[in-house]
Design an enzyme around this catalytic site. Structure first.
Site, PDB file in Angstrom:
ATOM      1  N   ASP A 175      10.110 -44.270   6.690  1.00  0.00           N
ATOM      2  CA  ASP A 175       9.362 -43.100   6.873  1.00  0.00           C
ATOM      3  C   ASP A 175      10.226 -41.729   6.718  1.00  0.00           C
ATOM      4  O   ASP A 175       9.710 -40.656   6.651  1.00  0.00           O
ATOM      5  CB  ASP A 175       8.744 -43.077   8.294  1.00  0.00           C
ATOM      6  CG  ASP A 175       7.352 -43.741   8.513  1.00  0.00           C
ATOM      7  OD1 ASP A 175       6.722 -43.882   7.356  1.00  0.00           O
ATOM      8  OD2 ASP A 175       6.859 -43.950   9.538  1.00  0.00           O
ATOM      9  N   LYS A 213       3.548 -37.041  11.929  1.00  0.00           N
ATOM     10  CA  LYS A 213       3.044 -37.456  10.751  1.00  0.00           C
ATOM     11  C   LYS A 213       2.081 -38.356  10.807  1.00  0.00           C
ATOM     12  O   LYS A 213       1.602 -39.081  11.631  1.00  0.00           O
ATOM     13  CB  LYS A 213       4.169 -38.424  10.367  1.00  0.00           C
ATOM     14  CG  LYS A 213       3.781 -38.814   8.862  1.00  0.00           C
ATOM     15  CD  LYS A 213       4.193 -40.559   8.813  1.00  0.00           C
ATOM     16  CE  LYS A 213       3.701 -41.309   9.717  1.00  0.00           C
ATOM     17  NZ  LYS A 213       3.814 -42.685   9.718  1.00  0.00           N
TER      18      LYS A 213
END
Length: 288
Positions: free
Chosen positions: A136, A11
């Site tokens: 996250d 990510k």
């Protein structure tokens, strides 16, 4: 069912603005998040009497195999939430640096949740059910599409399809403490900057590049203050031919450099790997 293998992509925060802070201390964010097409970890799940976890791969050192690993906690959460009476053996093939700001543990956990929902034939967890595992988790559950992440990480919105983007990811091998970085932000700079410019409904590469140049990661200066090697990484990326922009992802210490072609990104990655063999360096394309 036979074993299920899934990909847990890196990510990358191409922008990260800290727009405020809640009364409970949580910081409010606004971030454009993208995912690497071919850089990430691999998760395998298969039926077993109980829940167990193995970690292998080139970046396995220091990764826990007990409840200190988010993957195992995610599996327990799904099993309890869906009243599953079965177990699973989980294997993480670790390629991403841990604690590097590119969602390694969270991406692993998100991929595990998706794989176990298939294995156990239950409804997947919603982002709201999973956010307790970490800020996250919701954004990594949206992979591989690029998204805008806001709030404390719990507000996820789609964005227009991105042009082809090629990145070089570099980690100097130094861990950054996320709480420490946010504490430095509060101490040195404060929070509550104006909201970033809206993202356009569509863009080509030039439009995107111009927009990105107006963005930043509000945590970069604090992370460099804490880990000066991050500044060395950014200088090295910006010094590569063809690098159009560079910044840090998340709270660090992984940084990214933007290139307009795969060839330029690959050449830069080779040069950085050769000059700094202790750094973790990967060239990748962003999924759009």
């Amino acid at each position: 069912m036979t074993a299920i293998e899934v990909f847990a992509p890196a990510k990358i925060n191409l922008s990260l603005h800290v727009t405020g802070q809640r009364a409970d201390g949580y910081h409010l964010l606004d971030s454009l998040v993208v995912f690497a097409r071919d850089v990430g970890d691999r998760i395998t799940v298969q039926d077993a009497p109980g829940l167990s976890l193995d970690v292998n791969g080139p970046r396995k050192d220091g990764v826990p195999t007990d409840d200190g690993n988010l993957v195992l906690r995610a599996a327990r959460l799904l099993r309890d939430a869906r009243n599953v009476g079965r177990g699973a053996h989980l294997t993480v093939e670790k390629h991403l640096p841990s604690g590097g700001g590119i969602g390694g543990g969270s991406s692993d956990a998100a991929a595990t949740l998706a794989a176990l929902a298939r294995l156990w034939r239950v409804d997947p967890l919603s982002p709201g059910e999973a956010v307790g595992l970490g800020a996250d988790l919701p954004v990594c559950m949206a992979a591989p599409k690029p998204v805008r992440m806001r709030g404390i990480g719990d507000v996820i919105d789609p964005v227009a399809a991105l042009p082809q983007l090629f990145l070089v990811l570099v980690n100097p091998g130094h861990h950054v403490s996320t709480p420490r970085v946010f504490a430095l932000l509060d101490e040195l700079y404060g929070v509550g900057r104006p909201d970033p410019e809206p993202m356009p409904p569509q863009w080509d590469f030039e439009d995107f590049h111009v927009w990105l140049l107006g963005q930043c990661n509000d945590l970069t200066k604090c992370a460099v203050e804490d880990v000066p090697e991050i500044g060395e990484v950014l200088d090295a990326l910006r010094g590569q031919p063809g690098c159009m922009d560079a910044d840090m992802s998340g709270s660090g210490s992984t940084c990214w450099g933007l290139f307009s072609s795969a060839a330029e990104a690959s050449t830069a990655a080779d040069a950085l790997s050769g000059s700094r063999p202790g750094w973790w360096v990967r060239a990748t394309e962003v999924t759009s």
